[in-house]
Design an enzyme around this catalytic site. Structure first.
Site, PDB file in Angstrom:
ATOM      1  N   LYS A 204       0.813  -1.220   0.000  1.00 19.87           N
ATOM      2  CA  LYS A 204       0.000   0.000   0.000  1.00 19.87           C
ATOM      3  C   LYS A 204       0.847   1.271   0.000  1.00 19.87           C
ATOM      4  CE  LYS A 204      -4.415  -1.827   1.443  1.00 19.87           C
ATOM      5  NZ  LYS A 204      -5.523  -1.829   2.411  1.00 19.87           N
ATOM      6  N   ARG A 244      -3.289  -9.952   4.900  1.00 18.94           N
ATOM      7  CA  ARG A 244      -3.684 -10.093   3.490  1.00 18.94           C
ATOM      8  C   ARG A 244      -2.544  -9.565   2.629  1.00 18.94           C
ATOM      9  NH1 ARG A 244      -6.073  -7.062  -0.577  1.00 18.94           N
ATOM     10  NH2 ARG A 244      -7.690  -8.100  -1.827  1.00 18.94           N
TER      11      ARG A 244
END
Length: 275
Positions: A204, A244
């Site tokens: 991210k 994740r």
């Protein structure tokens, strides 16, 4: 939790697994590398991404879910649509991962409740468009915890069993890098909600900001896997239920090391107590 994006426009690996056969093979490869479950999604949630229509999302997702489930893989479906969740559960998915926590589709909670499936409830302040991309917080940890608690209460009221709920702080969703880092620093506040915790930090934007430093350009998403593994180890140490990730092997190794260190710490405490 390994990620299979059946999309042409994911921020991290857009288009690589868009074909059903390639997506199923990738999911099986992730399991071979150490994934305990595989998260299949057919709609990008990156900032500014256009929503796909229902038929297209179903076309992308359901055959991949069916293919992986038929191979014995534990599959979660990453969707904000109740219809996609229902069809995926019927095709063999074991749980539902909804980044809106049931807010995007009012039929989602009844579908999950009726199926008795685990439900991942993420902190969400709307689709990542316009002002929603940049969240404003006075106390990001306190506000995310409070908003997640309220969302969990709504999910419980909708009939989902308490032991079926997983919470996710929604790193990168309406949050700046400093917000994501503050949440990672206080994962104990999130585990205190009393539900398993999913941490989804993989590749991210905030990791790119950390790696770039104050002056540099952020590395591309695919060059953030080592940083992702570092977050995974920290999350494991903090008691997260799952992380994740797109690249599984490095994270699986990092989590094993974190668990081994925790086991050694527990053994040391037991030994000290026996003296």
């Amino acid at each position: 939790m390994g990620v299979v994006n059946v999309t042409p426009d994911s921020f991290s690996d857009g288009g690589r697994w868009f074909d059903t056969t390639a997506a199923v093979k990738h999911g099986l490869d992730l399991v071979a590398e150490g994934a305990d479950l595989v998260d299949v999604g057919g709609e990008s949630t990156r900032p500014g991404a256009a929503r796909v229509d229902e038929d297209e999302e179903l076309r992308r997702v359901v055959p991949v879910v069916r293919g992986l489930a038929s191979e014995g893989v534990v599959v979660s479906v990453d969707t904000m649509r109740a219809s996609v969740a229902a069809r995926s559960l019927a095709a063999g998915a074991a749980l539902v991962n909804d980044v809106s926590g049931g807010l995007a589709d009012p039929e989602m909670i009844p579908v999950v409740a009726d199926a008795g499936a685990p439900f991942i409830v993420m902190h969400w302040r709307g689709l990542l468009e316009g002002a929603a991309v940049h969240g404003v917080y006075d106390d990001v940890v306190g506000e995310v915890v409070d908003e997640l608690r309220a969302r969990v209460d709504a999910v419980l009221a909708g009939g989902v069993a308490p032991d079926r709920i997983v919470v996710d702080p929604g790193l990168g969703f309406s949050k700046e890098a400093e917000h994501d880092l503050a949440l990672l620093a206080r994962l104990d506040r999130l585990t205190a909600l009393g539900h398993p915790l999913l941490v989804a930090a993989s590749r991210k934007r905030f990791l790119g900001r950390v790696l770039a430093g104050p002056e540099g350009a952020p590395p591309p998403a695919r060059e953030r896997d080592a940083a992702t593994a570092a977050v995974s180890a920290l999350a494991a140490q903090a008691g997260a239920w799952a992380v994740r990730v797109h690249e599984v092997r490095a994270t699986a190794d990092a989590v094993r090391v974190a668990r081994a260190v925790e086991a050694a710490r527990t053994t040391d405490r037991t030994t000290d107590g026996a003296r």
